[in-house]
Design a protein around this motif. Structure first.
Motif, PDB file in Angstrom:
ATOM      1  N   ASP A  56       0.815  -1.208   0.000  1.00 51.81           N
ATOM      2  CA  ASP A  56       0.000   0.000   0.000  1.00 51.81           C
ATOM      3  C   ASP A  56       0.855   1.266   0.000  1.00 51.81           C
ATOM      4  OD1 ASP A  56      -2.936   0.994   1.966  1.00 51.81           O
ATOM      5  OD2 ASP A  56      -2.477   1.130  -0.155  1.00 51.81           O
ATOM      6  N   LEU A  57       2.066   1.156   0.509  1.00 46.75           N
ATOM      7  CA  LEU A  57       2.969   2.314   0.556  1.00 46.75           C
ATOM      8  C   LEU A  57       3.450   2.725  -0.831  1.00 46.75           C
ATOM      9  CD1 LEU A  57       5.267   1.491   3.592  1.00 46.75           C
ATOM     10  CD2 LEU A  57       3.497   3.212   3.503  1.00 46.75           C
ATOM     11  N   ALA A  58       3.270   1.826  -1.829  1.00 50.78           N
ATOM     12  CA  ALA A  58       3.717   2.147  -3.179  1.00 50.78           C
ATOM     13  C   ALA A  58       2.929   3.313  -3.757  1.00 50.78           C
ATOM     14  CB  ALA A  58       3.592   0.920  -4.083  1.00 50.78           C
ATOM     15  N   PHE A  59       1.645   3.410  -3.354  1.00 50.29           N
ATOM     16  CA  PHE A  59       0.810   4.485  -3.902  1.00 50.29           C
ATOM     17  C   PHE A  59       1.137   5.811  -3.238  1.00 50.29           C
ATOM     18  CE2 PHE A  59      -1.422   1.628  -6.394  1.00 50.29           C
ATOM     19  CZ  PHE A  59      -1.994   0.621  -5.668  1.00 50.29           C
ATOM     20  N   PHE A  60       0.638   6.908  -3.845  1.00 52.11           N
ATOM     21  CA  PHE A  60       0.742   8.213  -3.208  1.00 52.11           C
ATOM     22  C   PHE A  60      -0.156   8.217  -1.978  1.00 52.11           C
ATOM     23  CE2 PHE A  60       3.221  10.692  -6.149  1.00 52.11           C
ATOM     24  CZ  PHE A  60       3.127   9.992  -7.324  1.00 52.11           C
ATOM     25  N   ARG A  61       0.187   9.061  -0.997  1.00 47.56           N
ATOM     26  CA  ARG A  61      -0.519   9.033   0.282  1.00 47.56           C
ATOM     27  C   ARG A  61      -2.031   9.163   0.128  1.00 47.56           C
ATOM     28  NH1 ARG A  61       3.045   7.031   2.068  1.00 47.56           N
ATOM     29  NH2 ARG A  61       1.424   5.483   1.806  1.00 47.56           N
ATOM     30  N   LYS A  62      -2.457  10.054  -0.785  1.00 50.45           N
ATOM     31  CA  LYS A  62      -3.907  10.290  -0.915  1.00 50.45           C
ATOM     32  C   LYS A  62      -4.629   9.132  -1.581  1.00 50.45           C
ATOM     33  CE  LYS A  62      -3.058  15.168  -1.527  1.00 50.45           C
ATOM     34  NZ  LYS A  62      -3.015  16.242  -2.521  1.00 50.45           N
ATOM     35  N   ASP A  63      -3.860   8.290  -2.332  1.00 46.34           N
ATOM     36  CA  ASP A  63      -4.487   7.209  -3.082  1.00 46.34           C
ATOM     37  C   ASP A  63      -4.386   5.861  -2.397  1.00 46.34           C
ATOM     38  OD1 ASP A  63      -3.055   8.678  -6.042  1.00 46.34           O
ATOM     39  OD2 ASP A  63      -4.972   9.066  -5.048  1.00 46.34           O
ATOM     40  N   GLU A  64      -4.008   5.874  -1.123  1.00 43.61           N
ATOM     41  CA  GLU A  64      -3.879   4.604  -0.398  1.00 43.61           C
ATOM     42  C   GLU A  64      -5.172   3.828  -0.441  1.00 43.61           C
ATOM     43  OE1 GLU A  64      -2.818   5.508   3.594  1.00 43.61           O
ATOM     44  OE2 GLU A  64      -0.680   5.564   3.170  1.00 43.61           O
TER      45      GLU A  64
END
Lengths: 403, 237
Positions: free
Chosen positions: A316-324
Motif C-alpha cells: 500500500d505504501l507504493a501508492f501516493f498518500r492520498k491514493d492509499e
C-alpha cells in the motif's frame, strides 16, 4: 550486575568467532558468492538466536527465527543501490554487521524453488502483508539465495521511486505519447551490472539477435550480453531501449537453458496505478503505462518464458498518500488489470512476529545493545513491547528506538 | 576556598531558606499547589504499579480512597519505561500543545545518543569492549541537567533609580527549568538543514561530559555573578 558480565562474556565469544571467520574469508577471497563459513568446531557455540548457517540455500525450518549474517562483500555487490530497507540498513551500520532474521515466507519460497520443474513457465510469487511485516526483507533474503544459486538477478529495489522521485524525464523521441526516464534507466543498468558482474563474464550469455540502436550503433548476434548493458550505461539516449533488449534477451536465454533468471520487483502494484509525478512536455500528468521503463518490467513478469522465477511484492505504501487503498491483499492493490496480468500466481503472506520470533528479536537487540533500558529486558517490559508494537517487526524497531 | 564558594556560603548564611546548593540532589518534581484548579487538600494520583501494590500491602488504600484526588495527566502511565524527569523536559520542548511532536523529537534525540554510543562500542576491538559502558540516554540527560543547573542567577533590582544586576541564589526547581530552557535554546540555534534532535543529542552528550555550549553558558553566568558580588547586599538592603 550478573547480567552485565554475561553480556560481556557473550560479546567476547562472538568477537572470537567473527575473528576466526574473517581469517577464513581472506584466504578464499577470490571465490565469488562466498558466504561466511560455518563457525569452526573449536570455538564456543553461537547464542541460540544466531544461525550457524550463513548460506541461504542451507536454511531450513530448524533455523526459523534465527539471525544469519551477510558477508560485507556480498552486501556491497547485491545491495549497494538498494534492497535492504533504509531504517534497517541504518541499524546494520550501527551494529557494524548485516544480520537478517530467517522467517517462514522466505523459507517457503526457497522450498518451492528447490522443488520447481524449471522446464515449465516461470512461477510467479506475490508477497503481500501489512506494512512493516517484512516483505522487502524477505526479498533481500531471496536475492541472496538467487545470487548463491547462480541466477541472473533482475532486481527493482523499490519501483515507486521512478514515479514519485524521477531524476529526469523527457518525451520519448521514438514512441509517441510516451515519456522516458533516461537517468533512472542508466541507474538501473548500473545496479544490474553490479549485481551480476560475476555472471556477465560467462561466454554462454551471448545475444540471440541483432539489436539496432541507431544507424551506426548495432549490437550483433553472438555478442556478449554485457555489451548491451555497457551501451545503455554509456549512451543515455538508448538506455531504456537497452533495458527492453536486455530483458527480452534474458527471457530467450533462459528458454535456451543458457542461464536462469530471478526477477525480484518490490512495489509491483505501482505499475498498474493511475498516477505519477511525471509530466509530458505539454505539462500533462501521465500514468505509469505511458512511461517507457514500465513495459519491460511488466513484460518479464509474464508467463511466456521458462527456467526462472518471478518474485513480486504488493504494498500500500507504493501508492501516493492520498491514493492509499487501505488494504494489504493483492487483488485490492493490483486492481483488476494488474490481477489479470499476474494471475495465476502463488500468494505468500508475511505476518507479524510469532512469540518465538519476537523473543529471538528482543534477544538480538539486547545482544547488540540496541535496548539499553534495564526494564525492557524484564518480563513485564517485554510484554509491554509486544503490546505497544503488536509484534510488528517495523513497529518493534520504532518502539525500542528510544529505549 | 574559592571565591565562588565563599559567595555562596555568604548568601547561605544570611538567607533564611535552606539551599541544596553544593550537593546537586535528584530533582523532585513535586506537583506545585501554588496555582491549581484543585483545592489544596486534593492528593496526587498514584499511577505506578509498584506504589499501588505497596498501598494495598500496607492497607493505606482504604484511607487514600476516601480522600479526593486530582486527575492523572495523560503522561502519567504505568509503563515500564516511564521517566518523570524526561516527561517534564518534553513538556518544556512542546510548542502549541503538540505533545506528540515534542515526545517524538526528544525520543529521537535519545535514539541518536544511543546510536553514537553503540557504533563506537561495536568499532572497538573485543579487549576494549569490556571497559566501555553504554549509558542509558535518560541517565545521560539526567547527568547533563545536573551539570548545567546554575547555583546563582542575576536579577535586576532597582535601587536609587538604577537597575543593578544582583547575584541571587536560585532554588532547585527554577535551576532545572533554566537548564531545560538553555538546552532547547542551544538546540534551536542551528543551520536550517540540521535537525533539532541531532543538535539536542549533541548538546546533551557534551553537557554530560561537562563540556559544550550549555555548560559554558552556566559558567559565564557564574562568572558574571562573581563580578557583580559587590551588589549582593542590594538583595536585602
Amino acid at each position: 550486575m550478573i547480567g552485565k558480565s554475561v553480556f560481556r562474556a557473550l560479546n567476547g565469544r562472538q568477537e572470537f568467532v567473527k575473528r576466526c571467520s574473517k581469517i577464513v574469508i581472506r584466504a578464499s577471497s577470490t571465490v565469488p558468492q562466498m558466504s561466511l563459513p560455518l563457525s569452526s568446531e573449536n570455538s564456543n557455540p553461537l547464542p541460540f538466536f544466531r544461525s550457524k548457517q550463513n548460506s541461504p540455500s542451507l536454511h531450513g525450518s530448524n533455523n526459523s527465527g534465527q539471525f544469519y549474517t551477510i558477508d560485507p562483500s556480498i552486501k556491497k555487490q547485491l545491495f549497494l543501490y538498494g534492497g535492504i530497507p533504509k531504517t534497517y540498513d541504518d541499524l546494520c551500520k550501527t551494529f557494524k554487521e548485516t544480520c537478517m532474521m530467517i522467517r517462514e515466507p522466505a523459507l517457503e519460497i526457497m522450498d518451492y524453488m528447490k522443488s520447481t520443474n524449471f522446464n515449465n513457465a516461470a512461477t510467479r510469487y506475490c508477497l503481500y502483508g501489512k506494512i512493516g511485516t517484512g516483505k522487502s526483507m524477505t526479498m533481500a533474503h531471496l536475492l541472496h539465495y538467487g545470487f548463491e544459486n547462480n541466477f541472473v538477478i533482475v532486481h527493482v529495489p523499490w519501483a515507486p521511486y521512478w514515479y514519485k522521485f524521477p531524476k529526469e524525464y523527457s518525451d520519448c523521441p521514438t514512441k509517441e505519447g510516451m515519456v522516458d526516464l533516461p537517468l533512472d534507466a542508466v541507474a538501473w543498468l548500473i545496479h544490474f551490472k553490479n549485481q551480476n558482474s560475476h555472471l556477465l563474464a560467462d561466454p554462454k550469455l551471448s545475444v540471440c539477435q541483432d539489436w539496432e540502436w541507431s544507424k551506426r550503433e548495432i549490437t550483433k548476434k553472438g555478442a556478449p550480453l554485457a555489451e548491451i548493458v555497457e551501451m545503455g550505461i554509456n549512451r543515455v539516449k538508448h538506455s531504456t531501449n537497452c533495458i527492453e533488449a536486455l530483458l527480452q534477451e534474458l527471457k530467450q536465454l533462459s528458454d535456451l537453458k543458457r542461464c536462469k533468471t530471478l526477477v525480484v520487483i518490490d512495489g509491483f502494484n505501482i505499475f498498474f496505478s493511475d498516477k505519477t509525478k511525471i509530466k509530458t512536455a505539454a505539462f500533462e500528468k501521465i500514468p505509469p503505462k505511458r512511461v517507457t521503463i514500465t513495459s519491460p518490467f511488466v513484460d518479464i513478469t509474464k508467463q511466456d518464458w521458462s527456467n526462472g522465477a518471478v518474485i513480486v511484492s504488493v504494498d500500500d505504501l507504493a501508492f501516493f498518500r492520498k491514493d492509499e487503498r487501505n488494504t494489504h491483499y493483492p487483488r485490492g492493490l493490483l486492481g483488476a488489470e494488474g490481477f489479470e496480468h499476474l494471475d495465476p500466481f502463488i500468494p505468500i503472506e508475511t505476518k507479524n512476529y510469532s512469540e518465538k520470533e519476537f523473543h529471538y528479536c528482543i534477544e538480538y537487540f539486547l545482544d547488540r545493545r540496541w535496548i539499553i533500558n534495564p526494564h525492557a529486558a524484564s518480563e513485564e517490559g517485554r510484554k509491554e513491547l509486544a503490546f505497544l508494537s503488536n509484534c510488528n517487526p517495523f513497529n518493534l524497531l520504532k518502539v525500542t528506538a528510544p529505549l | 576556598m574559592s571565591s565562588l564558594t565563599k559567595l555562596i556560603s555568604t548568601l547561605a548564611r544570611v538567607s533564611d531558606t535552606k539551599l541544596a546548593l553544593l550537593n546537586h540532589s535528584n530533582v523532585q518534581i513535586i506537583s506545585s499547589a501554588k496555582m491549581s484548579q484543585y483545592p489544596k487538600y486534593f492528593i496526587d494520583p498514584t499511577f505506578r504499579n509498584d506504589e499501588l501494590n505497596a498501598l494495598y500491602e500496607t492497607g493505606e488504600v482504604k484511607e487514600k480512597a476516601l480522600v479526593p484526588c486530582r486527575a492523572a495527566l495523560t503522561e502519567h502511565t504505568s509503563s515500564e519505561f516511564y521517566s518523570s524527569f524526561t516527561r517534564k523536559f518534553i513538556n518544556h520542548v512542546m510548542r502549541k500543545g503538540n505533545k506528540q511532536l515534542a515526545r517524538e523529537v526528544v525520543e529521537k534525540a535519545f535514539e541518536v545518543i544511543k546510536k553514537t554510543q553503540i557504533q563506537k562500542y561495536h568499532s572497538l576491538p573485543p579487549e576494549k569492549k569490556v571497559d566501555f559502558t553504554i549509558r542509558d540516554p535518560h541517565e545521560l540527560f539526567h547527568q547533563a541537567v545536573i551539570n548545567v543547573k546554575p547555583i546563582m542567577v542575576l536579577t535586576p533590582i532597582k535601587r536609587g533609580g538604577v537597575r543593578y544586576q544582583v547575584p541571587v541564589p536560585v532554588d532547585d526547581l527554577q535551576a532545572t527549568i533554566l537548564a531545560y530552557k538553555w538546552f532547547i535554546e542551544a538546540s534551536k540555534d542551528k543551520e536550517r538543514t540540521v535537525r533539532f534532535y541531532n543538535k539536542l543529542a549533541k548538546e546533551i552528550m557534551d553537557a554530560a561530559n561537562n563540556t559544550g555550549r550549555v555548560v559554558k553558558k552556566k559558567l559565564d553566568l557564574h562568572k558574571q555573578c562573581e563580578a557583580n558580588r559587590a551588589y549582593a547586599h542590594y538583595r536585602w538592603n
